[in-house]
Write a protein that holds these residues in place. Sequence first.
Motif, PDB file in Angstrom:
ATOM      1  N   ASN A  66      19.798 -23.979 -47.657  1.00 33.33           N
ATOM      2  CA  ASN A  66      19.864 -23.688 -46.217  1.00 33.33           C
ATOM      3  C   ASN A  66      21.019 -22.762 -45.834  1.00 33.33           C
ATOM      4  OD1 ASN A  66      22.171 -25.285 -46.094  1.00 33.33           O
ATOM      5  ND2 ASN A  66      21.231 -26.911 -44.915  1.00 33.33           N
ATOM      6  N   TYR A  67      21.620 -22.102 -46.813  1.00 34.42           N
ATOM      7  CA  TYR A  67      22.673 -21.118 -46.554  1.00 34.42           C
ATOM      8  C   TYR A  67      23.781 -21.688 -45.667  1.00 34.42           C
ATOM      9  CZ  TYR A  67      19.368 -17.933 -48.646  1.00 34.42           C
ATOM     10  OH  TYR A  67      18.503 -17.352 -49.515  1.00 34.42           O
ATOM     11  N   PHE A  68      24.353 -22.795 -46.138  1.00 29.07           N
ATOM     12  CA  PHE A  68      25.484 -23.447 -45.473  1.00 29.07           C
ATOM     13  C   PHE A  68      25.157 -23.894 -44.052  1.00 29.07           C
ATOM     14  CE2 PHE A  68      27.039 -20.325 -48.548  1.00 29.07           C
ATOM     15  CZ  PHE A  68      27.685 -21.178 -49.434  1.00 29.07           C
ATOM     16  N   GLY A  69      23.916 -24.311 -43.821  1.00 32.29           N
ATOM     17  CA  GLY A  69      23.507 -24.819 -42.520  1.00 32.29           C
ATOM     18  C   GLY A  69      22.988 -23.767 -41.564  1.00 32.29           C
ATOM     19  N   ASN A  70      23.026 -22.492 -41.966  1.00 36.37           N
ATOM     20  CA  ASN A  70      22.574 -21.417 -41.086  1.00 36.37           C
ATOM     21  C   ASN A  70      21.053 -21.341 -40.959  1.00 36.37           C
ATOM     22  OD1 ASN A  70      25.142 -20.323 -40.382  1.00 36.37           O
ATOM     23  ND2 ASN A  70      25.285 -19.514 -42.452  1.00 36.37           N
ATOM     24  N   LEU A  71      20.325 -21.811 -41.939  1.00 44.28           N
ATOM     25  CA  LEU A  71      18.853 -21.815 -41.908  1.00 44.28           C
ATOM     26  C   LEU A  71      18.359 -23.243 -42.146  1.00 44.28           C
ATOM     27  CD1 LEU A  71      18.242 -18.598 -44.025  1.00 44.28           C
ATOM     28  CD2 LEU A  71      18.143 -18.817 -41.540  1.00 44.28           C
ATOM     29  N   PRO A  72      18.435 -24.099 -41.131  1.00 42.88           N
ATOM     30  CA  PRO A  72      18.095 -25.507 -41.336  1.00 42.88           C
ATOM     31  C   PRO A  72      16.615 -25.775 -41.593  1.00 42.88           C
ATOM     32  CG  PRO A  72      18.596 -25.106 -39.034  1.00 42.88           C
ATOM     33  CD  PRO A  72      18.885 -23.836 -39.773  1.00 42.88           C
ATOM     34  N   TRP A  73      15.718 -24.842 -41.239  1.00 45.77           N
ATOM     35  CA  TRP A  73      14.287 -25.021 -41.458  1.00 45.77           C
ATOM     36  C   TRP A  73      13.753 -23.858 -42.279  1.00 45.77           C
ATOM     37  CZ3 TRP A  73      16.256 -25.955 -36.511  1.00 45.77           C
ATOM     38  CH2 TRP A  73      16.224 -27.283 -36.110  1.00 45.77           C
ATOM     39  N   ASP A  74      12.754 -24.141 -43.085  1.00 41.50           N
ATOM     40  CA  ASP A  74      12.141 -23.100 -43.893  1.00 41.50           C
ATOM     41  C   ASP A  74      11.327 -22.170 -42.995  1.00 41.50           C
ATOM     42  OD1 ASP A  74      11.566 -22.375 -46.856  1.00 41.50           O
ATOM     43  OD2 ASP A  74       9.634 -22.240 -45.832  1.00 41.50           O
ATOM     44  N   ALA A  75      11.426 -20.882 -43.224  1.00 40.13           N
ATOM     45  CA  ALA A  75      10.747 -19.882 -42.392  1.00 40.13           C
ATOM     46  C   ALA A  75       9.235 -19.897 -42.557  1.00 40.13           C
ATOM     47  CB  ALA A  75      11.280 -18.500 -42.719  1.00 40.13           C
ATOM     48  N   LEU A  76       8.733 -20.491 -43.611  1.00 36.58           N
ATOM     49  CA  LEU A  76       7.296 -20.477 -43.875  1.00 36.58           C
ATOM     50  C   LEU A  76       6.561 -21.704 -43.358  1.00 36.58           C
ATOM     51  CD1 LEU A  76       7.365 -19.042 -47.506  1.00 36.58           C
ATOM     52  CD2 LEU A  76       7.075 -17.821 -45.346  1.00 36.58           C
ATOM     53  N   SER A  77       7.212 -22.545 -42.599  1.00 41.27           N
ATOM     54  CA  SER A  77       6.564 -23.746 -42.079  1.00 41.27           C
ATOM     55  C   SER A  77       5.424 -23.392 -41.122  1.00 41.27           C
ATOM     56  CB  SER A  77       7.574 -24.622 -41.348  1.00 41.27           C
ATOM     57  OG  SER A  77       6.920 -25.728 -40.768  1.00 41.27           O
ATOM     58  N   PRO A  78       4.305 -24.118 -41.206  1.00 37.91           N
ATOM     59  CA  PRO A  78       3.189 -23.824 -40.298  1.00 37.91           C
ATOM     60  C   PRO A  78       3.434 -24.253 -38.856  1.00 37.91           C
ATOM     61  CG  PRO A  78       2.657 -25.700 -41.677  1.00 37.91           C
ATOM     62  CD  PRO A  78       3.970 -25.161 -42.165  1.00 37.91           C
ATOM     63  N   VAL A  79       4.394 -25.137 -38.612  1.00 38.63           N
ATOM     64  CA  VAL A  79       4.741 -25.517 -37.242  1.00 38.63           C
ATOM     65  C   VAL A  79       6.092 -24.892 -36.901  1.00 38.63           C
ATOM     66  CG1 VAL A  79       3.431 -27.662 -37.215  1.00 38.63           C
ATOM     67  CG2 VAL A  79       5.790 -27.713 -37.949  1.00 38.63           C
ATOM     68  N   GLY A  80       6.261 -24.501 -35.668  1.00 35.12           N
ATOM     69  CA  GLY A  80       7.489 -23.838 -35.246  1.00 35.12           C
ATOM     70  C   GLY A  80       8.684 -24.765 -35.214  1.00 35.12           C
ATOM     71  N   ILE A  81       9.860 -24.178 -35.101  1.00 36.56           N
ATOM     72  CA  ILE A  81      11.097 -24.965 -35.099  1.00 36.56           C
ATOM     73  C   ILE A  81      11.524 -25.367 -33.695  1.00 36.56           C
ATOM     74  CG2 ILE A  81      11.915 -23.910 -37.233  1.00 36.56           C
ATOM     75  CD1 ILE A  81      13.796 -22.199 -35.507  1.00 36.56           C
ATOM     76  N   ASN A  82      10.751 -24.984 -32.679  1.00 38.54           N
ATOM     77  CA  ASN A  82      11.125 -25.273 -31.300  1.00 38.54           C
ATOM     78  C   ASN A  82      10.398 -26.463 -30.695  1.00 38.54           C
ATOM     79  OD1 ASN A  82      12.948 -23.105 -31.125  1.00 38.54           O
ATOM     80  ND2 ASN A  82      11.249 -21.699 -30.840  1.00 38.54           N
ATOM     81  N   GLY A  83       9.527 -27.110 -31.458  1.00 41.12           N
ATOM     82  CA  GLY A  83       8.827 -28.270 -30.930  1.00 41.12           C
ATOM     83  C   GLY A  83       7.740 -27.896 -29.934  1.00 41.12           C
ATOM     84  N   ARG A  84       7.549 -28.761 -28.943  1.00 44.49           N
ATOM     85  CA  ARG A  84       6.489 -28.587 -27.932  1.00 44.49           C
ATOM     86  C   ARG A  84       6.743 -27.355 -27.075  1.00 44.49           C
ATOM     87  NH1 ARG A  84       7.173 -33.259 -25.373  1.00 44.49           N
ATOM     88  NH2 ARG A  84       5.893 -34.312 -26.908  1.00 44.49           N
ATOM     89  N   TYR A  85       5.635 -26.681 -26.703  1.00 50.16           N
ATOM     90  CA  TYR A  85       5.721 -25.469 -25.878  1.00 50.16           C
ATOM     91  C   TYR A  85       4.690 -25.574 -24.762  1.00 50.16           C
ATOM     92  CZ  TYR A  85       5.327 -20.515 -24.658  1.00 50.16           C
ATOM     93  OH  TYR A  85       5.284 -19.328 -23.989  1.00 50.16           O
ATOM     94  N   LEU A  86       5.136 -25.539 -23.524  1.00 52.35           N
ATOM     95  CA  LEU A  86       4.258 -25.597 -22.354  1.00 52.35           C
ATOM     96  C   LEU A  86       4.131 -24.202 -21.752  1.00 52.35           C
ATOM     97  CD1 LEU A  86       5.899 -28.715 -20.690  1.00 52.35           C
ATOM     98  CD2 LEU A  86       3.843 -28.679 -22.103  1.00 52.35           C
ATOM     99  N   TYR A  87       2.948 -23.884 -21.236  1.00 51.68           N
ATOM    100  CA  TYR A  87       2.772 -22.579 -20.611  1.00 51.68           C
ATOM    101  C   TYR A  87       1.753 -22.648 -19.489  1.00 51.68           C
ATOM    102  CZ  TYR A  87      -1.389 -22.312 -23.582  1.00 51.68           C
ATOM    103  OH  TYR A  87      -2.579 -22.564 -24.202  1.00 51.68           O
ATOM    104  N   SER A  88       1.810 -21.625 -18.640  1.00 53.35           N
ATOM    105  CA  SER A  88       0.884 -21.479 -17.532  1.00 53.35           C
ATOM    106  C   SER A  88       0.579 -19.987 -17.378  1.00 53.35           C
ATOM    107  CB  SER A  88       1.496 -22.024 -16.247  1.00 53.35           C
ATOM    108  OG  SER A  88       0.624 -21.886 -15.168  1.00 53.35           O
ATOM    109  N   ARG A  89      -0.653 -19.672 -16.963  1.00 56.73           N
ATOM    110  CA  ARG A  89      -1.060 -18.267 -16.852  1.00 56.73           C
ATOM    111  C   ARG A  89      -1.965 -18.111 -15.638  1.00 56.73           C
ATOM    112  NH1 ARG A  89      -2.940 -17.791 -21.933  1.00 56.73           N
ATOM    113  NH2 ARG A  89      -4.934 -18.686 -21.417  1.00 56.73           N
TER     114      ARG A  89
END
Length: 94
Positions: A66-89
């Motif tokens: 994880n490069y000393f904590g700078n990359l805590p999640w793998d970039a290739l994960s199928p789910v994002g690192i931001n959790g739930r996302y709400l939107y309106s259009r």
Amino acid sequence: MGRLNGYGSTVRVFNFGGGFEPRQRFGAETSLDLEGGLDVTESLKWTAGVTNLLDNYPDRSDPAINYFGNLPWDALSPVGINGRYLYSRLTARF
């Protein structure tokens, strides 16, 4: 609209050279997305939705990769690192 995505577990091998090849097993992931729309008028449509309704996060990276904590999640994960996302259009047709 509803969408349920399931991804199996996987092992990733990192090759940093010099014989240092750490491995990490990433667990299975699930993501549930929902979206609904309403015709407000003949030319206006309002849509609201949520991506990753279950608020799922990927597995954290092993300290060896994880490069000393700078990359805590793998970039290739199928789910994002931001959790739930709400939107309106709001869509207008002319």
